[in-house]
Design a protein around this motif. Structure first.
Motif, PDB file in Angstrom:
ATOM      1  N   LEU A 100     -50.137 -21.073  11.441  1.00 36.74           N
ATOM      2  CA  LEU A 100     -50.974 -20.265  12.335  1.00 36.74           C
ATOM      3  C   LEU A 100     -50.751 -20.650  13.788  1.00 36.74           C
ATOM      4  O   LEU A 100     -50.618 -19.792  14.666  1.00 36.74           O
ATOM      5  N   LEU A 101     -50.710 -21.961  14.048  1.00 38.28           N
ATOM      6  CA  LEU A 101     -50.498 -22.441  15.410  1.00 38.28           C
ATOM      7  C   LEU A 101     -49.096 -22.057  15.888  1.00 38.28           C
ATOM      8  O   LEU A 101     -48.897 -21.659  17.032  1.00 38.28           O
ATOM      9  N   GLY A 102     -48.111 -22.135  15.015  1.00 35.41           N
ATOM     10  CA  GLY A 102     -46.742 -21.859  15.398  1.00 35.41           C
ATOM     11  C   GLY A 102     -46.479 -20.408  15.742  1.00 35.41           C
ATOM     12  O   GLY A 102     -45.678 -20.105  16.627  1.00 35.41           O
ATOM     13  N   ILE A 103     -47.169 -19.481  15.054  1.00 32.13           N
ATOM     14  CA  ILE A 103     -46.941 -18.060  15.319  1.00 32.13           C
ATOM     15  C   ILE A 103     -47.836 -17.541  16.433  1.00 32.13           C
ATOM     16  O   ILE A 103     -47.884 -16.342  16.691  1.00 32.13           O
ATOM     17  N   GLY A 104     -48.523 -18.460  17.087  1.00 32.98           N
ATOM     18  CA  GLY A 104     -49.344 -18.060  18.231  1.00 32.98           C
ATOM     19  C   GLY A 104     -50.774 -17.738  17.899  1.00 32.98           C
ATOM     20  O   GLY A 104     -51.530 -17.257  18.742  1.00 32.98           O
ATOM     21  N   GLY A 105     -51.151 -17.995  16.656  1.00 28.02           N
ATOM     22  CA  GLY A 105     -52.529 -17.765  16.270  1.00 28.02           C
ATOM     23  C   GLY A 105     -53.383 -18.951  16.640  1.00 28.02           C
ATOM     24  O   GLY A 105     -52.970 -19.866  17.351  1.00 28.02           O
ATOM     25  N   SER A 106     -54.602 -18.947  16.174  1.00 23.71           N
ATOM     26  CA  SER A 106     -55.501 -20.074  16.437  1.00 23.71           C
ATOM     27  C   SER A 106     -55.836 -20.726  15.119  1.00 23.71           C
ATOM     28  O   SER A 106     -55.668 -20.151  14.048  1.00 23.71           O
TER      29      SER A 106
END
Length: 277
Positions: free
Chosen positions: A49-55
């Motif tokens: 999630l963090l890697g794809i720009g999510g939170s």
């Protein structure tokens, strides 16, 4: 040690081994692998999630963040206790193997004991953390790491202690990569059926190698904290993932490492069935 004390110690060791080898205890210990798998799956999910720009919904992308996620779902407290009890049983089993295991005093036997002692510490930490979150007393692992680093730096020779900790973390990370590349994990497993063998191999290799890389990054950050005398640089996986995200191409690496944690999580479920205990 007197002969009487030595005999008492041997008897205690035999009794501990007998309990650890019992069917019910082995079943509970195998649940520890399941608990570890769940934690790794959630860490992988949060990292992706963090890697794809999510939170990550305000949660840390590490073990404490994974346990927070479990605690937040309906019935999560029960699942946390399952994780805690299973990992605690596995910790005891590994500790018994480390203390009374092995049939010789050879270097290989002692290496096996040290390996089991290290595993016991890892699963003991998971058990303690899960129980802490189950009773509502869980703490941020990154915050705890920074606090410990600050206290260490404030003591004489603290820089060298942190460098030692960094070296240990890097050595563990490299060791995980080596285990994956050499497939030496296989000696700890009962060979799975042929139709599952390839799946288990892929999951184990990907999981060990990419998890090892993440642990190496943690060790590097601890070393940076020591050299800069800045405890804020010393963080766990959460800080390592944030550091990766801020580098060119880091998002891709972060997603890859997240996939590695997912793979290790699924592999842990196979370990629950096929691990030699």
């Amino acid at each position: 040690m007197s002969e009487q004390a030595e005999q008492a110690a041997r008897k205690t060791g035999r009794e501990a081994r007998r309990v650890a080898d019992s069917r019910w205890f082995e079943t509970t210990a195998r649940a520890g692998f399941v608990g570890s798998g769940i934690v790794h799956l959630l860490i992988g999910y949060l990292a992706i999630l963090l890697g794809i720009g999510g939170s990550s919904s305000g949660h840390e992308t590490d073990q404490s963040g994974a346990l927070q996620q479990i605690a937040a779902v309906p019935g999560g407290v029960v699942l946390l206790w399952v994780v805690a009890v299973g990992c605690a049983a596995l910790t005891i089993r590994l500790a018994v193997e480390a203390i009374v295991g092995g049939r010789s005093d050879s270097a290989r036997a002692w290496a096996g004991r040290l390996k089991n002692a290290g595993k016991a510490i890892v699963y003991g930490v998971i058990a303690y953390s899960a129980a802490s979150y189950a009773v509502g007393a869980g703490k941020s692992s990154s915050g705890s790491t920074r606090s410990a680093a600050a206290k260490t730096l404030a003591t004489p020779g603290g820089v060298f202690v942190l460098l030692l900790a960094a070296g240990v973390a890097i050595a563990i990370g490299v060791g995980l990569v080596v285990i994956g590349c050499r497939r030496s994990y296989r000696k700890d497993l009962v060979p799975p059926p042929r139709e599952l063998s390839r799946v288990v191999t892929v999951l184990a290799v990907v999981g060990y190698v990419l998890k090892g890389i993440a642990v190496v990054i943690v060790g590097v950050l601890i070393a940076v904290a020591a050299f800069r005398s800045d405890p804020n640089q010393a963080t766990g996986l959460d800080g390592a993932f944030d550091a990766l995200r801020s580098t060119p191409g880091g998002d891709v690496v972060l997603v890859a490492i997240g996939v590695g944690f997912l793979a290790f999580g699924v592999y842990s479920f196979f370990r629950a069935r096929y691990a030699r205990l």
